[in-house]
Design an enzyme around this catalytic site. Structure first.
Site, PDB file in Angstrom:
ATOM      1  N   HIS A  56       0.819  -1.212   0.000  1.00 44.09           N
ATOM      2  CA  HIS A  56       0.000   0.000   0.000  1.00 44.09           C
ATOM      3  C   HIS A  56       0.856   1.267   0.000  1.00 44.09           C
ATOM      4  O   HIS A  56       0.350   2.366  -0.238  1.00 44.09           O
ATOM      5  CB  HIS A  56      -0.926  -0.005   1.217  1.00 44.09           C
ATOM      6  N   ASP A  59      -2.233   2.265  -4.611  1.00 41.29           N
ATOM      7  CA  ASP A  59      -3.474   2.700  -3.952  1.00 41.29           C
ATOM      8  C   ASP A  59      -4.575   1.670  -4.180  1.00 41.29           C
ATOM      9  O   ASP A  59      -4.517   0.855  -5.113  1.00 41.29           O
ATOM     10  CB  ASP A  59      -3.920   4.052  -4.508  1.00 41.29           C
TER      11      ASP A  59
END
Length: 403
Positions: free
Chosen positions: A374, A378
């Site tokens: 992450h 995204d």
């Protein structure tokens, strides 16, 4: 006169290995370049060839010992290469005793030495290794061969045998086995991935109807033309390369404070080997056809089983696909293979009710799982990647026309 057996160069940055198995016993004849030992490295097993012909001398190290590149692990004594002198005749050994000797190789009369794990399995199960057909390299027995022979139904006897006396004790046993170097490396890298990356997993499902129909329609022609079976991985790898081109972050990696984007797709595919999962890399998969991808994967699978994959074939990789569905997995959260930033998990196909055009119908469905870092990817990008992959699989024409 004797010749030293030395640990060969194992590859870039690899300085040591573990002796996994001796393939020749002291006193046995050895031909030049014949494999006489196997070494376990961080990634693959490597065979040590005999430097000269002669007779196997005494071992310098034992199974499980760590050895450095260039170290002497044994010697080959001078000889004419004749077969080793037979041992004095003795009474036929019981199955457990035979474990410490040899098991016949499949398809020939040449015996192959039992590895420690196989010897242990024979001792525990009481199976006679002489009655088992080996499926390992050069017909050698594997631990799975012994366990399969133990679980196989016994042949019907002409007269019923006496029932064994029931056990009265509640004996509980434990066994401690040192982790192989490959398993230690897998554990270290997976834990490193968890500690470093901000991992998150996003799921989707895919209707496999169109791919199953295409495979059923063309599999015979495909195999006849290309000499390889048409599987599902070819479709998924090709679809993944298209989605990676659309969402380049999923194909990128983090190095320090920089993001490295790749204009190529080197796809790592997890395949089974006797020592665990290994991850060879399909180089420039974006330029390969489905047939080319299937040929490459088939070759990887065969050589992983034989233990002949090269270390260079498992280096690099920009994205990984792991197919747990072949083992029956319904859903999982795969772990990233550093320094990659994402891994796609495939799962088993099963019929499930879904709604199509307002009607409940049964379709062959598969869950997809994308685990990603992450820090770089995204949620929007992860979902978009999975949707692009899903669209290509549900309409394989997209793969053909690169849509």
């Amino acid at each position: 006169m004797s010749t030293e057996i030395k640990v060969p160069v194992l590859g870039e940055s690899i300085t040591e290995a573990t002796l996994g198995e001796w393939l020749k016993k002291p006193g046995e004849a050895v031909a030049a370049d014949e494999p006489i030992a196997s070494l376990e490295t961080d990634k693959v097993s490597v065979e040590v060839p005999a430097p000269v012909a002669g007779v196997m001398g005494e071992y310098g190290v034992q199974v499980g010992d760590t050895v450095a590149v260039g170290a002497t692990i044994g010697v080959i004594e001078a000889g004419d290469g004749a077969a080793a002198k037979p041992a004095p005749a003795a009474a036929a050994p019981a199955p457990a005793e035979a474990a410490g000797q040899q098991a016949p190789a499949s398809g020939g009369d040449t015996p192959a030495a039992l590895s420690p794990s196989v010897r242990r399995a024979v001792l525990e199960t009481g199976v006679d290794p002489a009655t088992i057909k080996g499926t390992g390299k050069d017909g050698r027995l594997t631990k799975d061969d012994v366990l399969a022979a133990k679980s196989a139904p016994a042949p019907q006897a002409s007269a019923p045998a006496a029932a064994p006396a029931p056990t009265t004790g509640g004996e509980r046993r434990e066994e401690r086995v040192k982790m192989t170097r490959l398993r230690q490396t897998i554990a270290k890298r997976l834990k490193e991935a968890q500690n470093t990356a901000a991992m998150l997993t996003t799921f989707n499902d895919v209707d496999m109807t169109a791919v199953i129909e295409a495979r059923a329609k063309y599999k015979d022609l495909f195999e006849k033309k290309h000499g390889v079976r048409l599987g599902f991985m070819g479709f998924f790898v090709k679809a993944a390369t298209m989605a990676l081109k659309d969402i380049p972050a999923v194909n990128a990696s983090i190095e320090g404070d920089e993001i490295v984007y790749h204009d190529y797709a080197d796809i790592s595919v997890a395949v089974s080997s006797p020592g665990g999962l290994v991850v060879p890399v399909i180089r420039d998969a974006q330029d390969l056809s489905v047939a080319g991808i299937e040929k490459t994967i088939g070759d990887f699978g065969k050589r992983a089983k034989d233990g002949t994959l090269k270390m260079d074939e498992m280096k690099g990789g920009t994205f990984t696909i792991s197919n747990g569905g072949v083992f029956g997995s319904l859903m999982s959260t795969p772990i990233i293979n550093p320094p990659q930033s994402a891994v796609l998990g495939l799962h088993r196909i099963e019929d499930r009710p879904v709604v199509r055009d307002g009607q409940v119908v049964v379709r062959p469905m598969m869950y997809l799982a994308l685990s990603y870092d992450h820090r770089l990817i995204d949620g929007r990008e992860a979902v978009t990647f999975l949707v692009a992959l899903k669209n290509a699989i549900e309409d394989p024409t997209r793969i053909l026309i690169d849509l």
